[in-house]
Design an enzyme around this catalytic site. Structure first.
Site, short mmCIF file in Angstrom:
data_model
loop_
_atom_site.label_atom_id
_atom_site.label_comp_id
_atom_site.label_asym_id
_atom_site.label_seq_id
_atom_site.Cartn_x
_atom_site.Cartn_y
_atom_site.Cartn_z
N GLU A 81 -11.38 5.86 -5.53
CA GLU A 81 -11.84 4.48 -5.34
C GLU A 81 -12.50 3.93 -6.60
O GLU A 81 -13.32 4.61 -7.24
CB GLU A 81 -12.84 4.42 -4.19
CG GLU A 81 -12.23 4.65 -2.83
CD GLU A 81 -11.28 3.54 -2.44
OE1 GLU A 81 -11.69 2.37 -2.45
OE2 GLU A 81 -10.11 3.85 -2.14
N ARG A 109 -1.47 -5.74 4.23
CA ARG A 109 -0.62 -5.09 3.23
C ARG A 109 0.52 -4.38 3.94
O ARG A 109 0.38 -3.95 5.08
CB ARG A 109 -1.43 -4.07 2.40
CG ARG A 109 -2.61 -4.67 1.65
CD ARG A 109 -3.44 -3.58 0.97
NE ARG A 109 -3.96 -2.62 1.92
CZ ARG A 109 -4.83 -1.67 1.61
NH1 ARG A 109 -5.27 -1.55 0.36
NH2 ARG A 109 -5.28 -0.82 2.52
N ASP A 141 -3.87 8.73 -1.30
CA ASP A 141 -5.16 8.05 -1.40
C ASP A 141 -5.70 8.30 -2.81
O ASP A 141 -6.02 9.43 -3.16
CB ASP A 141 -6.12 8.61 -0.35
CG ASP A 141 -7.07 7.56 0.18
OD1 ASP A 141 -7.05 6.42 -0.34
OD2 ASP A 141 -7.85 7.87 1.11
N ARG A 152 0.87 -1.18 0.00
CA ARG A 152 0.00 0.00 0.00
C ARG A 152 0.90 1.22 0.00
O ARG A 152 1.72 1.41 0.90
CB ARG A 152 -0.90 -0.01 1.24
CG ARG A 152 -1.74 1.26 1.46
CD ARG A 152 -2.76 1.44 0.35
NE ARG A 152 -3.80 2.39 0.70
CZ ARG A 152 -3.71 3.72 0.57
NH1 ARG A 152 -2.58 4.26 0.12
NH2 ARG A 152 -4.73 4.49 0.88
#
Length: 268
Positions: free
Chosen positions: A138, A178, A135, A130
């Site tokens: 999505e 992760r 971010d 990750r």
């Protein structure tokens, strides 16, 4: 032929008995010829061989032993070590799978040892990574629609990393098993920070969760890159400001009724 005399037999028996008597530790030390050990030629070679063997084993265990998965990474490695390997798949805009190749080409990878290509050969042999500090929008999952620019972020990351060798400075393991870390890849003879490059292109925001945020000391640089992309209206920042929803806000809004993983936590 006559039998040996009893007197000789008795003497031999006494000698045998005396040789078998236990010797005290001080007497043993006093009886040792220490002059033999004062000559370096009698012990230096043994010392060198022993030391070299022990050091080689430690180097192998710490730097050359291949790590097949997240659970094999020792907690002592976090924030002190990095992982070097090849990206075998990209699952989302901010995560991928790494096949660990310790030592790189110097250890024979890509010319003596090959990285598997088939999914069946890679199963349970890669480490999910990750990307720390960012971010990405999505994609469609859990029955929810995809965010704008989620496919663009995924396509860019795939083109940028898939099949390439990367180095990951590892920080911790998240609740999805992760490894969270800063990812570097060599492009055009320079080492580039993958998370930073995503922010520069407006393909991700800086990580906004209240807990679990990891920047590796790069938060200020990341926020500056995000601010520049926002000013230039790149990528996700190109639409109307009122209509913008960050990946964090999207996940918070979609948490209601969202399927959870085994430990009761939703995706971060």
């Amino acid at each position: 032929m006559g039998w040996p005399s009893t007197s000789d037999s008795g003497k031999n028996s006494k000698n045998d008995d005396s040789s078998r008597r236990p010797v005290s530790w001080p007497d043993s030390l006093n009886g040792t010829d220490w002059e033999h050990y004062k000559d370096p030629r009698n012990w230096v070679l043994t010392l060198l061989v022993t030391t070299t063997t022990l050091v080689s084993l430690q180097v192998y265990r710490s730097y050359l032993r291949r790590i097949p998965g997240t659970t094999h990474i020792q907690p002592s490695f976090f924030r002190k070590r990095s992982l070097f390997g090849r990206v075998t798949s990209v699952g989302d805009g901010d995560n991928f799978h790494l096949y660990h190749t310790p030592g790189g080409r110097l250890a024979g990878w890509d010319w003596l040892r090959k990285v598997p290509v088939k999914k069946t050969e890679l199963k349970n042999k890669t480490i999910p990574i990750r990307i720390a500090g960012v971010d990405a929008p999505e994609g469609a999952h859990f029955g929810h629609p995809a965010q704008p620019f989620s496919s663009e972020a995924l396509t860019w990351l795939s083109d940028y990393l898939l099949g390439r060798r990367v180095r990951v400075l590892i920080y911790r393991r998240d609740h999805y098993d992760r490894i969270v870390g800063t990812v570097y890849v060599r492009r055009f003879l320079t080492r580039q920070d993958v998370g930073l490059e995503m922010l520069k292109r407006g393909l991700a925001t800086t990580y906004e969760a209240k807990t679990g945020a990891e920047f590796g000391g790069l938060e200020e640089e990341y926020k500056a890159a995000e601010s520049i992309a926002k000013t230039r209206k790149l990528g996700i920042w190109g639409g109307k400001k009122k209509a913008f929803e960050s990946p964090r806000d999207y996940k918070t809004r979609m948490n209601v009724g969202e399927p959870q993983n085994g430990n009761g936590k939703t995706k971060a």
